[in-house]
Scaffold this motif. Structure first.
Motif, PDB file in Angstrom:
ATOM      1  N   ALA A  38       4.466   2.928   7.526  1.00  0.00           N
ATOM      2  CA  ALA A  38       3.671   4.137   7.774  1.00  0.00           C
ATOM      3  C   ALA A  38       4.323   5.354   7.120  1.00  0.00           C
ATOM      4  N   GLY A  39       5.624   5.466   7.214  1.00  0.00           N
ATOM      5  CA  GLY A  39       6.328   6.603   6.622  1.00  0.00           C
ATOM      6  C   GLY A  39       6.249   6.614   5.109  1.00  0.00           C
ATOM      7  N   LEU A  40       6.451   5.450   4.492  1.00  0.00           N
ATOM      8  CA  LEU A  40       6.388   5.379   3.029  1.00  0.00           C
ATOM      9  C   LEU A  40       4.973   5.594   2.504  1.00  0.00           C
ATOM     10  N   VAL A  90      -3.974   7.189   3.091  1.00  0.00           N
ATOM     11  CA  VAL A  90      -3.742   5.758   3.291  1.00  0.00           C
ATOM     12  C   VAL A  90      -2.967   5.504   4.585  1.00  0.00           C
ATOM     13  N   HIS A  91      -2.011   6.359   4.904  1.00  0.00           N
ATOM     14  CA  HIS A  91      -1.223   6.164   6.129  1.00  0.00           C
ATOM     15  C   HIS A  91      -2.083   6.287   7.382  1.00  0.00           C
ATOM     16  N   LYS A  92      -3.102   7.134   7.335  1.00  0.00           N
ATOM     17  CA  LYS A  92      -3.998   7.272   8.493  1.00  0.00           C
ATOM     18  C   LYS A  92      -4.849   6.017   8.670  1.00  0.00           C
ATOM     19  N   PHE A  93      -5.341   5.462   7.558  1.00  0.00           N
ATOM     20  CA  PHE A  93      -6.084   4.202   7.649  1.00  0.00           C
ATOM     21  C   PHE A  93      -5.186   3.094   8.184  1.00  0.00           C
ATOM     22  N   TYR A  94      -3.940   3.049   7.728  1.00  0.00           N
ATOM     23  CA  TYR A  94      -2.996   2.029   8.190  1.00  0.00           C
ATOM     24  C   TYR A  94      -2.744   2.145   9.693  1.00  0.00           C
ATOM     25  N   MET A  95      -2.642   3.356  10.196  1.00  0.00           N
ATOM     26  CA  MET A  95      -2.364   3.566  11.617  1.00  0.00           C
ATOM     27  C   MET A  95      -3.614   3.401  12.494  1.00  0.00           C
ATOM     28  N   GLY A  96      -4.776   3.184  11.882  1.00  0.00           N
ATOM     29  CA  GLY A  96      -5.996   2.951  12.650  1.00  0.00           C
ATOM     30  C   GLY A  96      -6.792   4.204  12.946  1.00  0.00           C
ATOM     31  N   ALA A 146      -1.848  15.992   0.630  1.00  0.00           N
ATOM     32  CA  ALA A 146      -0.617  15.444   0.063  1.00  0.00           C
ATOM     33  C   ALA A 146       0.609  16.107   0.682  1.00  0.00           C
ATOM     34  N   ILE A 147       0.535  17.413   0.863  1.00  0.00           N
ATOM     35  CA  ILE A 147       1.659  18.142   1.480  1.00  0.00           C
ATOM     36  C   ILE A 147       1.821  17.728   2.936  1.00  0.00           C
ATOM     37  N   VAL A 148       0.695  17.676   3.658  1.00  0.00           N
ATOM     38  CA  VAL A 148       0.739  17.288   5.075  1.00  0.00           C
ATOM     39  C   VAL A 148       1.198  15.839   5.206  1.00  0.00           C
ATOM     40  N   GLY A 149       0.717  14.965   4.329  1.00  0.00           N
ATOM     41  CA  GLY A 149       1.126  13.560   4.351  1.00  0.00           C
ATOM     42  C   GLY A 149       2.610  13.387   4.107  1.00  0.00           C
ATOM     43  N   ILE A 156       4.350   9.323   2.630  1.00  0.00           N
ATOM     44  CA  ILE A 156       5.060  10.086   1.588  1.00  0.00           C
ATOM     45  C   ILE A 156       4.415   9.889   0.219  1.00  0.00           C
ATOM     46  N   PHE A 157       4.110   8.637  -0.133  1.00  0.00           N
ATOM     47  CA  PHE A 157       3.633   8.357  -1.487  1.00  0.00           C
ATOM     48  C   PHE A 157       2.109   8.403  -1.648  1.00  0.00           C
ATOM     49  N   LEU A 158       1.370   8.003  -0.622  1.00  0.00           N
ATOM     50  CA  LEU A 158      -0.099   7.972  -0.723  1.00  0.00           C
ATOM     51  C   LEU A 158      -0.767   8.821   0.353  1.00  0.00           C
ATOM     52  N   GLY A 159      -0.026   9.743   0.929  1.00  0.00           N
ATOM     53  CA  GLY A 159      -0.574  10.589   1.995  1.00  0.00           C
ATOM     54  C   GLY A 159      -1.672  11.512   1.529  1.00  0.00           C
TER      55      GLY A 159
END
Length: 139
Positions: free
Chosen positions: A76-78, A88-94, A112-115, A81-84
């Motif tokens: 989730a962290g990576l 993508v991290h929000k989709f991963y976390m559900g 991107a900044i917030v991610g 950072i890279f695809l925020g």
């Protein structure tokens, strides 16, 4: 003239009343004293029996529910950072709605900044806080 008492609630009732004005209990009229039958007959309707079954309440000592999905804090962290920037991290976390919101505003570079900031927060938070905040279990 004698005063009658409601068998249900005990309130005084009028001798000519057919039901109690306080609780609504149906009453049978008093028969005349000359009649050899009983003077007062009360009709009580059976109360319905209601059975309520409660589901057992499960309390978890750590507060982490075993039904939560298993996710990786590192992934989730990576992803953040890279695809925020595209969520993508929000989709991963559900969190599908937030992922769509990030995707809609990706052209502004604000997601991107917030991610990036969220990715650092994900990686720096301890395991228990991460699990409780995001309702996931670590795998």
């Amino acid at each position: 003239m004698s005063e009658r008492i409601c068998p249900q609630c005990g309130a005084p009732i009028d001798p000519n009343a057919s039901e109690c004005k306080f609780c609504g209990e149906k009453l049978v009229q008093q028969l005349p004293p000359n009649n050899p039958q009983p003077q007062t007959v009360y009709v009580q309707q059976p109360q319905p029996t209601v059975v309520i079954q409660q589901q057992p309440q499960t309390v978890y000592v750590s507060g982490i529910d075993p039904s939560w999905p298993i996710k990786s804090k590192l992934a989730a962290g990576l992803l953040a950072i890279f695809l925020g920037g595209i969520g993508v991290h929000k989709f991963y976390m559900g969190k599908i709605g937030m992922g769509i919101l990030y995707l809609c505003f990706c052209w502004t570079y604000i997601p991107a900044i917030v991610g990036f900031i969220e990715g650092i927060i994900y990686l720096c938070s301890n395991d228990e806080n991460f699990q409780l905040k995001h309702h996931v279990r670590l795998g």
